[in-house]
Design a protein around this motif. Sequence first.
Motif, PDB file in Angstrom:
ATOM      1  N   ASN A 157     -27.644  70.340 -50.681  1.00 55.79           N
ATOM      2  CA  ASN A 157     -27.297  69.168 -49.883  1.00 55.79           C
ATOM      3  C   ASN A 157     -28.379  68.882 -48.848  1.00 55.79           C
ATOM      4  N   THR A 158     -28.834  69.925 -48.172  1.00 54.51           N
ATOM      5  CA  THR A 158     -29.866  69.757 -47.141  1.00 54.51           C
ATOM      6  C   THR A 158     -31.138  69.172 -47.722  1.00 54.51           C
ATOM      7  N   VAL A 159     -31.561  69.673 -48.877  1.00 59.15           N
ATOM      8  CA  VAL A 159     -32.842  69.264 -49.452  1.00 59.15           C
ATOM      9  C   VAL A 159     -32.726  67.946 -50.210  1.00 59.15           C
ATOM     10  N   PHE A 160     -31.684  67.791 -51.037  1.00 57.79           N
ATOM     11  CA  PHE A 160     -31.612  66.662 -51.964  1.00 57.79           C
ATOM     12  C   PHE A 160     -30.387  65.761 -51.779  1.00 57.79           C
ATOM     13  N   ASP A 161     -29.577  65.982 -50.750  1.00 57.77           N
ATOM     14  CA  ASP A 161     -28.341  65.216 -50.579  1.00 57.77           C
ATOM     15  C   ASP A 161     -27.408  65.349 -51.780  1.00 57.77           C
ATOM     16  N   ALA A 162     -27.352  66.557 -52.352  1.00 56.36           N
ATOM     17  CA  ALA A 162     -26.480  66.780 -53.505  1.00 56.36           C
ATOM     18  C   ALA A 162     -25.029  66.527 -53.138  1.00 56.36           C
ATOM     19  N   ARG A 163     -24.278  65.966 -54.081  1.00 65.31           N
ATOM     20  CA  ARG A 163     -22.861  65.660 -53.876  1.00 65.31           C
ATOM     21  C   ARG A 163     -21.996  66.544 -54.766  1.00 65.31           C
ATOM     22  N   LEU A 164     -20.835  66.909 -54.236  1.00 69.43           N
ATOM     23  CA  LEU A 164     -19.886  67.695 -55.015  1.00 69.43           C
ATOM     24  C   LEU A 164     -19.200  66.798 -56.037  1.00 69.43           C
ATOM     25  N   THR A 165     -19.279  67.168 -57.307  1.00 70.10           N
ATOM     26  CA  THR A 165     -18.606  66.407 -58.361  1.00 70.10           C
ATOM     27  C   THR A 165     -17.189  66.920 -58.585  1.00 70.10           C
ATOM     28  N   ASP A 166     -17.062  68.224 -58.836  1.00 68.52           N
ATOM     29  CA  ASP A 166     -15.737  68.812 -59.010  1.00 68.52           C
ATOM     30  C   ASP A 166     -15.844  70.331 -59.033  1.00 68.52           C
ATOM     31  N   TYR A 167     -14.677  70.973 -59.251  1.00 70.67           N
ATOM     32  CA  TYR A 167     -14.585  72.429 -59.354  1.00 70.67           C
ATOM     33  C   TYR A 167     -13.940  72.785 -60.694  1.00 70.67           C
ATOM     34  N   ILE A 168     -14.191  74.016 -61.135  1.00 68.90           N
ATOM     35  CA  ILE A 168     -13.424  74.620 -62.221  1.00 68.90           C
ATOM     36  C   ILE A 168     -12.956  75.994 -61.757  1.00 68.90           C
ATOM     37  N   ASP A 169     -11.672  76.292 -61.970  1.00 69.87           N
ATOM     38  CA  ASP A 169     -11.128  77.632 -61.778  1.00 69.87           C
ATOM     39  C   ASP A 169     -10.916  78.246 -63.158  1.00 69.87           C
ATOM     40  N   ASP A 204     -40.156  58.098 -55.635  1.00 68.44           N
ATOM     41  CA  ASP A 204     -41.125  57.326 -54.863  1.00 68.44           C
ATOM     42  C   ASP A 204     -41.703  58.183 -53.746  1.00 68.44           C
ATOM     43  N   HIS A 205     -42.821  57.729 -53.196  1.00 64.69           N
ATOM     44  CA  HIS A 205     -43.514  58.502 -52.166  1.00 64.69           C
ATOM     45  C   HIS A 205     -42.704  58.598 -50.883  1.00 64.69           C
ATOM     46  N   ALA A 206     -41.939  57.562 -50.549  1.00 65.64           N
ATOM     47  CA  ALA A 206     -41.134  57.610 -49.327  1.00 65.64           C
ATOM     48  C   ALA A 206     -40.078  58.712 -49.411  1.00 65.64           C
ATOM     49  N   SER A 207     -39.383  58.823 -50.539  1.00 63.07           N
ATOM     50  CA  SER A 207     -38.384  59.875 -50.716  1.00 63.07           C
ATOM     51  C   SER A 207     -39.038  61.247 -50.739  1.00 63.07           C
ATOM     52  N   PHE A 208     -40.189  61.347 -51.403  1.00 63.66           N
ATOM     53  CA  PHE A 208     -40.950  62.589 -51.449  1.00 63.66           C
ATOM     54  C   PHE A 208     -41.275  63.061 -50.032  1.00 63.66           C
ATOM     55  N   GLU A 209     -41.785  62.152 -49.221  1.00 69.45           N
ATOM     56  CA  GLU A 209     -42.176  62.507 -47.854  1.00 69.45           C
ATOM     57  C   GLU A 209     -40.959  62.824 -46.983  1.00 69.45           C
ATOM     58  N   GLN A 210     -39.841  62.188 -47.278  1.00 71.83           N
ATOM     59  CA  GLN A 210     -38.617  62.476 -46.536  1.00 71.83           C
ATOM     60  C   GLN A 210     -38.143  63.906 -46.813  1.00 71.83           C
ATOM     61  N   ILE A 211     -38.184  64.310 -48.091  1.00 71.15           N
ATOM     62  CA  ILE A 211     -37.805  65.674 -48.449  1.00 71.15           C
ATOM     63  C   ILE A 211     -38.779  66.672 -47.822  1.00 71.15           C
ATOM     64  N   GLU A 212     -40.057  66.368 -47.902  1.00 71.22           N
ATOM     65  CA  GLU A 212     -41.061  67.238 -47.287  1.00 71.22           C
ATOM     66  C   GLU A 212     -40.789  67.401 -45.792  1.00 71.22           C
ATOM     67  N   HIS A 243     -26.833  63.225 -43.126  1.00 71.11           N
ATOM     68  CA  HIS A 243     -28.172  63.394 -42.598  1.00 71.11           C
ATOM     69  C   HIS A 243     -28.471  62.190 -41.713  1.00 71.11           C
ATOM     70  N   ASP A 244     -29.298  62.394 -40.705  1.00 66.04           N
ATOM     71  CA  ASP A 244     -29.684  61.269 -39.868  1.00 66.04           C
ATOM     72  C   ASP A 244     -30.579  60.300 -40.634  1.00 66.04           C
ATOM     73  N   ALA A 245     -31.437  60.839 -41.508  1.00 65.75           N
ATOM     74  CA  ALA A 245     -32.343  59.997 -42.292  1.00 65.75           C
ATOM     75  C   ALA A 245     -31.608  59.416 -43.500  1.00 65.75           C
ATOM     76  N   PRO A 246     -32.144  58.360 -44.108  1.00 58.03           N
ATOM     77  CA  PRO A 246     -31.515  57.798 -45.315  1.00 58.03           C
ATOM     78  C   PRO A 246     -31.416  58.845 -46.429  1.00 58.03           C
ATOM     79  N   SER A 247     -30.408  58.692 -47.259  1.00 55.29           N
ATOM     80  CA  SER A 247     -30.184  59.648 -48.347  1.00 55.29           C
ATOM     81  C   SER A 247     -31.239  59.488 -49.441  1.00 55.29           C
ATOM     82  N   VAL A 248     -31.597  60.622 -50.069  1.00 56.71           N
ATOM     83  CA  VAL A 248     -32.486  60.586 -51.238  1.00 56.71           C
ATOM     84  C   VAL A 248     -31.677  60.728 -52.525  1.00 56.71           C
ATOM     85  N   PHE A 249     -30.357  60.765 -52.406  1.00 58.66           N
ATOM     86  CA  PHE A 249     -29.518  60.859 -53.605  1.00 58.66           C
ATOM     87  C   PHE A 249     -29.874  59.734 -54.576  1.00 58.66           C
ATOM     88  N   GLY A 250     -30.015  60.088 -55.858  1.00 60.30           N
ATOM     89  CA  GLY A 250     -30.358  59.106 -56.881  1.00 60.30           C
ATOM     90  C   GLY A 250     -31.839  58.988 -57.137  1.00 60.30           C
TER      91      GLY A 250
END
Length: 339
Positions: free
Chosen positions: A171-183, A81-89, A7-14
């Motif tokens: 990912n778009t909304v929350f910067d979610a990261r892929l942890t792993d897969y299960i088959d 925090d409000h900054a992350s909230f407003e970034q997601i908004e 994303h161009d903006a800072p990540s909200v991950f975490g």
Amino acid sequence: MNTYERHDAPSVFGAVHLGYMIIETNRFADWQRFGTDAIGMHHDALSRDLMRFRLDDQECRFLLRRGPAEDVVTTGWHIDDHASFEQIEARIRAHGVPLVVGTDEEAALRGVERLLRFPGPKGITQEIYTTPVKSAEPLRMLASGFVTGDAGIGHIALTSTRPTQIRSYFNTVFDARLTDYIDETMSGLKVKIRFLRVNERHHTIAVGNARRLPIDPIRTRVQHLNVQAATLDDVAQSYQRVHEMGFGSLTVGQHTNDRELSYYARTPSGFDWEVGWNPVVVDEATWEPSTHQGISVWGHLPVGETILDKLAQFRTGALSLAHPENTVPALSGTGIADD
């Protein structure tokens, strides 16, 4: 880094934590029995049509409202925090997706402040909020406690015919990261499950799909939800209560990827409720996604499943072909290379 993870903006991950869920049901008496006497949560009756369950000092972790869905209809996300909230908004508005400001009454029911609502995959409304309201009332529950805090209250698991789009949405909304897969292979179907994290919890969203078949065999929007028990004794004691009361779904077992020891109960609304203990915590400095073969190292065997249950799943899968899945295309259209 590919376009999916940038994303161009800072990540909200975490800064994002699963904070509450809203369940719509007409089975209030059964749900009260399930939540308090089986799982062991704190219960608050608000009115004939509203009740809440608590896991900790926050006023609301599960809000149940009367209605026909028999399903999870909303997930609420605590933003630090409000900054992350407003970034997601701002992200949601930039994609042209409508946002609704929650009323004071709606925020009070959820025990939160600064509430915003917007569409989510599979018809599950997404809500974000900033400050949770703490309750002064002592907890009255059979469990000794639940693990919440920075990891949130647990996770949700969905089945989907469009898993790549759901991954892209979060990912778009929350910067979610892929942890792993299960088959895994289930009833002859090859299934792939993607596990996504938004903080230190191994996963907050799991998305499963039948490979090469565009069907969804699960009636409910959510296949299961998860809460994390504070102790192994809590898991064992609630497992015994669940089975004595007839809510059993899968026996105790241990997962291959997050190593969580858990069991599954069948809720009065028909989706599953996982109670787990001691999953791994992701170290962001060293973690690399991998693929695991099979969901469980041991256990997690079906309780009382019949051929009629299997036939019902096949019927549901066939019916899903006639109902295209809504993934909120404006937020899930990013192209990615995803197996």
